[in-house]
Design an enzyme around this catalytic site. Structure first.
Site: not given
Ligand code: GLN
Length: 550
Positions: A129, A204, A228
């Site tokens: 990532k 994400s 995410s």
């Molecule tokens: N969708 C969640 C957020 O936008 C989780 C994101 C994540 O785990 N990085 O905060």
């Protein structure tokens, strides 16, 4: 937007005078639905093929093939690179593909030729990532503010992977700084779901999940602040493993919300995700929150199927979290989850229903805490200390233009929400309150995990939805995180693995089962997950884009 979120927080958090009262006023999924619209309910897809063979670990297969001389590391690398070339224009999983993949593969072949020992990840192709620092390779966190940034160092997780022979294939697409659930908030491109190119891969870490699903790499790293790793694993039909907070060093992971962030692993099997986790785990003096807890040898959990007993999970106590199957969850997802629970029972597990009274408070508490921490973490990108600079004739203007042009809309919104929640007049009402909720959530998990070895739930309320469907409705998107955020608030480990398909796309859409364990008990999750995966009949979780890949 802030107003709406605050309104919901007021209803749920503020109207309750004390913690006990908070627990009595759960924020039901259907109350979120009044504000937002979800994708329509779908039905489970019943597959008739029962002869599908269980998925094989890519890491172990690579090792066996290299050691037997059946194939070279260079040949393996070439085949993956050619698959990337074939599929990438449709999928857009990578923001950068390394030029050195073949060079490193050749080095491994030379070691084999000389009879030298190979590290456990030798020749394993790994996607990373883009918020994890890789020396000399672009690392942008999906943001314009870090466009062209090439760190002069490797994150600890990357350093460990390289020492064990792993090859970084490239950097995967993501929602900017990890803020989002679809990868649509990337400043550079939108990744498509390999099961249906019109749908999101989740986020994400959508690029990392889709790249493993499309077999563009064998395993990958993501980060999980509120789901995410797990939600995109569910959307893409791969395994996603979120370790206990502190199990893996965060050194070199660009911070979103430091008390929640963890690096996690994707694989097409539980064994692959587990072995990758083993490789990156352990104490690191560069991260004061990393744990000194011993890292067990996970590999002994990945027995071949012919060594399974007739009831291989006899006596394992599994608690199905009641609140996660209530109204608001897609009916197809609900039935696939219930079938998965029955499968665990058939394997010998003792299944009961458990309640986490504070469950529905997690979402507003998460968004207050994550936004607050992010507003502080992202203040370093001022165009002077960090981040691309936009020239201006005075300092405040320089900050304003650098941040204004460097950050995208979602990031700006989170910074504003966080700054608001932390501001003098509101701190007690939001941030402090959210921390109280966090304590309640921890307690509820602790109680449930004293009665059960693991807890299960769906990984997300629906399967992958269409690109653009929730882009302009942030609250709808936030609501989709309800199954995962509590686990981060409690710092627990969880694994998501594909357990069935629901209608949608050319072949159906995968649904993930989430298994949650006690802190530092990843071993149990991996054992149960592996046996579940190897004995699950009827579905092969290979996307339609890749008919010839096993
Ligand atoms: N969708 C969640 C957020 O936008 C989780 C994101 C994540 O785990 N990085 O905060």
């Amino acid at each position: 937007m802030i107003g709406e979120l605050i309104k919901i927080l007021k209803i749920t958090v503020l109207t309750s005078k004390n913690s006990k009262e908070i627990a009595k006023k759960p924020w039901k999924l259907n109350s979120i639905r009044q504000t937002v619209t979800f994708a329509s309910s779908s039905s489970p897809v019943t597959t008739t093929t029962t002869s599908v063979s269980p998925p094989q670990s890519q890491i172990l297969t690579t090792r066996r093939s290299l050691l037997s001389g059946e194939i070279t590391a260079s040949e393996i690398a070439k085949s993956y690179l050619s698959r990337i070339r074939l599929t990438e224009s449709h999928l857009k999983c990578f923001l950068h593909v390394s030029d050195n993949v073949l060079k490193y593969a050749q080095e491994i072949d030379q070691r084999i030729a000389k009879g030298e020992e190979l590290g456990p990840l030798a020749g394993v192709l790994i996607g990373v990532k883009d918020n994890i620092c890789t020396e000399g390779m672009p690392s942008t966190a999906g943001s314009r503010i870090l466009e062209h940034y090439r760190p002069p160092f490797d994150a600890t997780a990357i350093k460990k992977i390289k020492e064990l022979g792993g090859i970084v294939v490239g950097k995967t697409n993501m929602d900017e700084f990890g803020m989002g659930s679809t990868t649509e908030a990337s400043a550079f491109q939108v990744t498509a779901n390999p099961w249906d190119l019109n749908r999101v891969p989740g986020g994400s870490s959508g690029g990392s999940a889709a790249a493993v699903a499309a077999r563009q790499c064998m395993v990958s790293l993501g980060s999980d602040t509120g789901g995410s790793v797990r939600q995109p694993a569910s959307f893409c039909g791969v395994v996603g493993l979120k370790p206990t907070y502190g199990r893996v060093s965060r050194f070199g992971l660009m911070a979103y919300a430091s008390s929640l962030d963890v690096i996690g692993c994707f694989g097409s099997t539980v064994a692959d995700a587990g072995m990758l986790l083993h490789a990156i785990s352990g104490y690191d003096r560069f991260d004061s929150t990393s744990s000194k807890q011993e890292v067990p040898e996970f590999q002994s959990q990945f027995l071949p199927m012919d060594l399974f007993e007739s009831k291989p999970l006899k006596g394992v106590r599994v608690g199905l979290i009641r609140e996660t199957l209530e109204e608001g969850v897609d009916s197809g997802v609900r039935s696939v989850t219930q079938e998965a629970a029955s499968h665990l029972e058939a394997l010998g597990c003792v299944l009961t229903e458990v309640s986490l009274p504070s469950f529905s408070l997690g979402l507003p508490a998460y968004y207050v805490i994550a936004s607050s921490e992010s507003s502080s973490n992202l203040s370093r990108y001022d165009g002077v200390r960090y981040g691309n600079q936009v020239m201006a004739d005075e300092l405040n203007k320089l900050y304003e233009c650098s941040r204004g042009e460097g950050f995208g809309g979602e990031v700006k919104m989170r910074i504003l929400m966080g700054t608001y929640a932390l501001s003098a007049g509101y701190y007690d009402a939001y941030y402090k309150r959210a921390q109280q909720v966090r304590t309640l959530i921890r307690k509820d998990f602790k109680a449930a995990l004293e009665q059960n070895d693991i807890l299960i739930s769906p990984a997300a309320p629906s399967a992958a939805y269409k690109i653009g469907e929730k882009k302009d409705d942030p609250l709808a998107m936030y609501a989709g995180d309800i199954m995962t955020v509590n686990v981060n608030l409690a710092g627990l480990p969880a694994i998501v693995l594909p357990c069935g398909l629901v209608e949608g796309g050319p072949l159906g859409l995968p649904v993930g089962l989430q298994m949650i364990g006690a802190a530092f008990d990843e071993e149990k999750l991996l054992k149960v997950g592996h046996i579940f995966e190897q004995t699950l009949k009827g579905s092969s979780f290979v996307p339609p884009l890749l008919p010839n890949v096993a």
